[in-house]
Structure formats: C-alpha cells, structure tokens
Design a protein around this motif. Structure first.
Motif: not given
Length: 81
Positions: A7-11
């Motif tokens: 998901i967003r921010h690479g999590y």
C-alpha cells in the motif's frame, strides 16, 4: 510470509500461513508493524496491535485495507482454508 500487496508508502500487507484466527493482516514497514482484524462480514477492519505507526497513518492504512477488504478476505480463505 506472503505479501498480499503493498500500500501507499511501500508498506507490505502480509498474511502468514502459520498464523491463527481471527482473520487478520500484518502491515509492515521499516521499524513499524500493525495488525488489523478483517471483519469480512461487516465490511470493516479493527486495529489489534500497533508498533510505531501514528494515529493518522493508522487511519489511512485502515481505509486502504477496507478498500481492498474483499481481496484480503479471499486471500485469508485461500491461505487458511
């Protein structure tokens, strides 16, 4: 440790094959991790544990998980039978 998606921010959103009920995912980032219960029948998620995420970031993550809840519930069922 299967990463279901990012998901967003690479999590990384992960479901571990040897994990326990209730259905849940681990959201993992550098020096952070949170577990969210998948409330598949209610169309929601619930925070179980948080290690390092801010409240605002947790809210954003929860919304992204809700947006993909059907996929997550299907993945849990596939992995855990």
């Amino acid at each position: 440790m299967p990463t279901i998606f990012r998901i967003r921010h690479g999590y990384a959103v992960r479901i571990y094959p040897n994990d326990h009920r209730p259905p849940h995912v681990h959201v993992v980032g550098p020096e952070t991790e949170a577990r969210f219960e998948l409330l598949c029948d209610q169309g929601a998620v619930r925070l179980m544990d948080n290690y390092g995420f801010s409240r605002g970031r947790l809210n954003a993550i929860a919304q992204e998980l809700i947006d993909r809840l059907v996929d997550l519930c299907d993945a849990w069922g596939t992995i855990h039978g």
